[in-house]
Design an enzyme around this catalytic site. Structure first.
Site, short mmCIF file in Angstrom:
data_model
loop_
_atom_site.label_atom_id
_atom_site.label_comp_id
_atom_site.label_asym_id
_atom_site.label_seq_id
_atom_site.Cartn_x
_atom_site.Cartn_y
_atom_site.Cartn_z
N GLY A 31 -10.32 -46.76 19.40
CA GLY A 31 -11.43 -47.65 19.65
C GLY A 31 -11.84 -48.41 18.40
N GLY A 36 -6.61 -56.52 14.43
CA GLY A 36 -5.38 -55.76 14.25
C GLY A 36 -4.94 -55.09 15.54
N HIS A 37 -5.89 -54.46 16.24
CA HIS A 37 -5.56 -53.85 17.52
C HIS A 37 -5.12 -54.90 18.53
CE1 HIS A 37 -8.47 -50.76 15.90
NE2 HIS A 37 -7.45 -49.99 16.25
N GLN A 61 -7.22 -34.68 14.27
CA GLN A 61 -6.65 -35.27 13.06
C GLN A 61 -7.67 -35.40 11.94
OE1 GLN A 61 -5.69 -38.96 15.25
NE2 GLN A 61 -6.49 -40.10 13.50
N ASP A 151 -0.36 -48.48 8.82
CA ASP A 151 -0.15 -47.04 8.73
C ASP A 151 1.36 -46.75 8.79
OD1 ASP A 151 -3.03 -46.18 8.84
OD2 ASP A 151 -2.90 -47.26 10.74
N MET A 185 -6.79 -55.06 7.78
CA MET A 185 -7.80 -54.77 8.80
C MET A 185 -7.80 -53.30 9.17
SD MET A 185 -8.13 -57.94 11.43
CE MET A 185 -8.86 -59.47 10.84
N SER A 187 -10.63 -50.23 11.23
CA SER A 187 -11.94 -49.95 11.83
C SER A 187 -12.93 -49.48 10.78
CB SER A 187 -11.78 -48.88 12.92
OG SER A 187 -10.96 -49.36 13.97
#
Length: 281
Positions: A31, A36-37, A61, A151, A185, A187
């Site tokens: 979320g 980026g998402h 995590q 990532d 970018m 969150s």
């Protein structure tokens, strides 16, 4: 767009899609969706007939001292973003759905690819990621799944996991998306002030300097790493900075077209991650 919170109804819809020979792309997220998402969703749409997005903040995590409780959450905004991006199905499970017995659940142990970098500073991170992804892959049974370049270690760890466990899902990497000033970018960028965002953009500029030096003929990793360190704002604390082989993630002394920079650090308490291939733009 249809939204599901339970497994059985989602799987019934997926079976109907598969009966109609629809190719399914999956974009797992936690979320707090940003551009980026949305780029991951765009990539997914290029490779499949149907796009499924999951929104689930995965507690396994996070270490006890990390930001699970304060991690940005805005489901209404995320669902609107998915609708605007023409996502077909959204899966929003509760923790109890994914982990019916959180104190005693089946845990995935990652390979040595997860032992260094983010895995070293966050020991439970990749085990938690793989544990939730294997569950999500089994629920969604996607043909492909899309993850971001930022990532990069995570991308390599997930790819290896799917290979080792014979999970019939192709893992695709979508290019890293940056803010206008170059900041990768994330969150977690919501935690940063506008001034801090400018400070954090020095990471991108430093990585660019190393890439330029490589293209101009400097191939010694120690020289390139020293160059990066001089250009990153001193208020940013380094977690790790390495130049590695893009497949094995092993440190390299002499850089070539397979070399990639991996960086993680902190500005105040905000974790910042970035990466850049030395060879390609």
């Amino acid at each position: 767009m249809r939204v599901f919170s339970d497994v059985s109804s989602l799987q019934q819809s997926i079976l109907q899609l598969k009966d109609n020979q629809k190719k399914i792309a999956f974009v797992p997220t936690m979320g707090a969706l940003h551009k980026g998402h949305l780029s991951l969703i765009k990539t997914a749409k290029l490779h499949a007939d149907t796009v499924i997005v999951s929104i689930f903040v995965n507690n396994t995590q996070f270490a006890p001292h990390e930001d699970f409780n304060s991690y940005p959450r805005n489901l209404d905004s995320d669902l609107q973003a998915c609708k605007d991006a023409e996502v077909d199905l959204v899966f929003t499970p509760e923790s109890s759905t994914i982990y019916p017995q959180l104190d005693d659940y089946t845990h995935i142990i990652p390979t040595r690819l997860a032992h260094s970098f983010c895995g070293k500073s966050r020991p439970q991170f990749f085990g938690g990621i793989l544990s939730v992804l294997v569950r999500l892959f089994n629920i969604v049974t996607p043909d492909i799944a899309v993850f971001g370049e930022k990532d990069y270690q995570q991308f390599r760890v997930i790819t290896q996991c799917c290979k080792d466990l014979f999970i019939p899902t192709t893992i695709i990497m979508s290019p890293l998306i940056r803010e206008q000033n170059g900041l990768a970018m994330s969150s977690r960028n919501q935690y940063l002030t506008s001034e801090q965002r400018e400070t954090a953009s020095s990471i991108f500029k430093a990585l660019q300097q190393a890439q330029l030096a490589f293209r101009q003929g400097e191939h010694l990793s120690s020289t390139l790493l020293a160059l990066i360190r001089t250009h990153i704002d001193p208020s940013i604390t380094h977690d790790y900075l390495h130049i590695v082989h893009s497949q094995t993630l092993k440190d390299v002394q002499h850089c070539d077209e397979n070399s990639r920079i991996l960086f993680a650090g902190f500005l105040d308490k905000v974790r910042l991650i970035d990466t850049m291939s030395l060879f390609s733009s």
